[in-house]
Write a protein that holds these residues in place. Structure first.
Motif, PDB file in Angstrom:
ATOM      1  N   ASN A  83      -4.288   3.305  -1.186  1.00  0.00           N
ATOM      2  CA  ASN A  83      -4.919   2.914   0.066  1.00  0.00           C
ATOM      3  C   ASN A  83      -3.920   2.449   1.110  1.00  0.00           C
ATOM      4  N   GLU A 133      -4.642   0.530   4.528  1.00  0.00           N
ATOM      5  CA  GLU A 133      -5.964  -0.091   4.541  1.00  0.00           C
ATOM      6  C   GLU A 133      -5.835  -1.546   4.137  1.00  0.00           C
ATOM      7  N   ALA A 134      -6.912  -2.299   4.323  1.00  0.00           N
ATOM      8  CA  ALA A 134      -6.857  -3.733   4.042  1.00  0.00           C
ATOM      9  C   ALA A 134      -6.551  -4.005   2.577  1.00  0.00           C
ATOM     10  N   ASP A 135      -6.992  -3.125   1.723  1.00  0.00           N
ATOM     11  CA  ASP A 135      -6.802  -3.358   0.292  1.00  0.00           C
ATOM     12  C   ASP A 135      -5.620  -2.562  -0.269  1.00  0.00           C
ATOM     13  N   GLU A 136      -4.620  -2.315   0.552  1.00  0.00           N
ATOM     14  CA  GLU A 136      -3.414  -1.622   0.110  1.00  0.00           C
ATOM     15  C   GLU A 136      -2.791  -2.335  -1.083  1.00  0.00           C
ATOM     16  N   GLN A 189     -11.786   2.303  -6.475  1.00  0.00           N
ATOM     17  CA  GLN A 189     -10.405   2.762  -6.551  1.00  0.00           C
ATOM     18  C   GLN A 189      -9.881   2.683  -7.981  1.00  0.00           C
ATOM     19  N   ASN A 232      -5.113   8.184   1.192  1.00  0.00           N
ATOM     20  CA  ASN A 232      -4.057   7.230   1.501  1.00  0.00           C
ATOM     21  C   ASN A 232      -3.245   6.854   0.275  1.00  0.00           C
TER      22      ASN A 232
END
Ligand code: HEM
Ligand code: SF4
Ligand code: SF4
Lengths: 204, 366
Positions: free
Chosen positions: A42, A45-48, B65, B77
């Protein structure tokens, strides 16, 4: 006997690729091969979340189980090493490995891949002389009483290397301190059910 | 520092702390906080309120996820710092491949091939060789041209080399490494791989040529079905009807034309990683290849037995190109009826050979 393990604390990894560079440098790794990689989920994104992966020196190692030449062996420290003189570059270890650790210098017609290369936990490999060992497998820091350079150089101490018990103890402390139910892997339903933090606090 | 800055932006901070930040003491307080939290860590550990901490922690990855990671999917991503890498985080199918190959393909392949050897040996010792019922007439019928015989033996030799080297890849390590030591084993296994990978494609091409040239003789006919119902003459007194190729030979032909080509095709997938096929494709290609190849090897043993010691008079067809009239009458009666007037004595054949200084392929009927 120690059981050597890596562990990457995904809550700390800042995706700086220092471990990747340290490894390349410490082991003079062949062109085109990168024994360690950093995976980011991610991105942007915020939850990288990032995690550094290489060979995890599995207990019941799939690479060992499928290798047609039987060229893998486990050291007394639980490190999975392989003999490049025996390797035929068939690629089976790569098909089986859960972490994409085995790599090949080439990928040509008629299955010509060259000798497989992977992380050695900085423990070198089988060779006649020190020079040959360095040339084929990179440095043997374990023989010098040192841990893998990637973990030693990790700026956030996200990447931990060492005896499984020590690594687990450090991580347990972090989990307790953070109070996450599930350690680093927030919202992993299984880990939350297990409530790692609760367990760790009671054990610690 | 990242985490600390992030926490400072959260709204649950006590008002006095927010004020401090606004007055610009941010850095100093952060340092203080850091030092204080180090000192208080053991205390905090003992009374961690997990639910409250959970709500304030840096957001983790979601259940969705986590599921993706476990199943090997990669979202838009997803990033990998390795050059040219198209790998996911966890190679989920790797373990499945390992289990299928090591737990099923390997042992059952051994059972299939070993079982076939045992069955053939038992058959040979109990039932014995199939002799000609009538004495030979000494007159010969032309059956295989030199070209076809060369093609057959080339494909056959390549098959045997591929089978032996392939078996070495699958089972060799259990036998030869301990038997001969690392130096010999290293040489053996790398030679196996090189032979297998370079001769495989040659075999593939020649197999296709062989199949095309034999197609005409192997179209299934009604009498082939009867041939099978009578198990090729094993039951009952008389040989069932058969043309140039009998039911059994046609079955072997069509097995090679189906499974054989699948083995070749999957072999090509494994042999040319330069086209960048994924690990998952390779895993499936390997399983299909190994299952097909082991099955073919088992059946090939039957073919070899029948063609050599199993049946009197068969082998000479593929070595000399000629068969005895009696053999033709008994094993391929319909073909015999077509070509019986072309039978020749040994002398006539010898004369024909010296005249054409080579092969008598011109005399092949139809
Ligand atoms: C019918 C004849 C053949 C037989 C009996 C055969 C048999 C085998 C067997 C048993 C394996 C080992 C599988 C394992 O270890 O899991 C194998 C692997 C392999 N075969 Fe074949 N094979 C045949 C034809 C071919 C052909 C025609 C090709 C190529 C066009 C080919 C290419 C390969 C490759 C590339 C591998 C992977 C091994 C490596 O890369 O070292 N094979 N084969
Ligand atoms: S190469 Fe892969 S399968 Fe083998 S020990 Fe390392 S992580 Fe495990
Ligand atoms: S590539 Fe080398 S190490 Fe990997 S399975 Fe094949 S022979 Fe073994």
């Amino acid at each position: 006997m120690a059981q050597m393990k890596f562990m990457c604390d995904a809550e700390r990894c800042i995706e700086c690729n220092g471990c990747v560079t340290a490894c390349k440098n410490a082991n003079d790794v062949e062109w085109g091969i990168q024994r360690r990689r950093v995976v980011t989920l991610n991105d942007g994104e915020a939850d990288e979340m990032s995690i550094s992966v290489a060979c995890m020196h599995c207990d019941d190692a799939p690479c060992m189980a499928v290798c047609p030449t039987d060229c893998f062996y486990k050291t007394d420290d639980g490190i999975v090493l392989h003999d490049k003189d025996l390797c035929i570059g068939c690629g089976y270890c790569l098909y089986a490995c859960p972490f994409g650790a085995p790599q090949f210098p080439k990928q040509n017609a008629f299955g010509e891949r060259g000798k497989m290369d992977k992380c050695t936990f900085c423990a070198g490999g089988p060779a006649e002389s020190k020079e040959e060992e360095y040339q084929k497998y990179g440095s043997n820091r374990i023989a010098e009483g040192k841990l893998p350079l990637c973990a030693e150089m990790c700026s956030t101490k996200a990447l931990l290397a060492g005896d499984a018990q020590d690594v687990a103890d450090i991580f347990r402390q972090r989990v307790v301190h953070r109070g996450h139910k599930d350690g680093a892997w927030s919202n992993n339903p299984q880990a939350s059910t297990d409530n790692l933090a609760y367990d760790a606090a009671r054990k610690g | 520092m990242t985490t600390i800055t992030m926490t400072s932006q959260r709204s649950e901070r006590p008002p006095w702390l927010r004020n401090v930040f606004q007055r610009g003491w941010r850095m100093g307080i952060l340092l203080l906080l850091l030092v204080a939290s180090l000192g208080m860590a053991p205390l905090a550990d003992a009374q961690a309120d997990t639910d409250r901490e959970m709500a304030t922690a840096a957001p983790g990855i979601s259940a969705e996820q986590w599921r993706q990671v476990r199943s090997g999917e990669t979202g838009p991503n997803y990033r990998d710092s390795r050059f040219d890498s198209n790998y996911n985080l966890i190679n989920a199918s790797g373990e499945t491949w390992r289990q299928i190959r090591n737990r099923w393909v390997s042992p059952f392949g051994l059972i299939a091939i070993g079982g076939m050897i045992v069955v053939i040996a038992l058959f040979y010792f109990i039932v014995g060789r199939k002799h000609l019922d009538e004495p030979r007439t000494g007159r010969k019928l032309f059956r295989w041209s030199l070209l076809m015989r060369s093609l057959h033996w080339t494909v056959a030799s390549l098959f045997i080399v591929l089978a032996l080297t392939g078996l070495n890849l699958l089972f060799g390590k259990f036998v030869f490494r301990t038997l001969f030591g690392d130096a010999v084993w290293a040489w053996m296994i790398s030679a196996s791989k090189v032979l297998h990978n370079y001769l495989g494609p040659l075999f593939g091409v020649l197999l296709v040529v062989l199949l095309i040239s034999l197609l005409k003789d192997n179209i299934p006919k009604k009498h082939d079905w009867v041939w099978f119902k009578k198990a090729g003459g094993l039951t009952g007194k008389h040989h069932p009807d058969a043309g140039f190729a009998n039911g059994g030979e046609k079955a072997w032909y069509w097995l090679l034309a189906t499974v054989g080509l699948v083995v070749v095709a999957s072999g090509f997938v494994l042999d040319f990683p330069n086209y960048g096929q994924s690990r998952d494709t390779m895993q499936w290609a390997n399983i299909i290849h190994a299952v097909g190849a082991l099955g073919l090897t088992a059946v090939a043993l039957g073919h070899i037995y029948i063609g050599t010691i199993g049946t009197e008079g068969s082998l000479e067809a593929m070595t000399t190109g000629y068969v005895d009239e009696t053999w033709a009458k008994e094993h391929h009666n319909l073909w015999y009826e077509e070509v019986k007037d072309q039978a020749m004595s040994e002398e006539e054949i010898a004369a024909l050979k010296s005249n054409s200084s080579g092969d008598a392929s011109a005399s092949k009927p139809s």
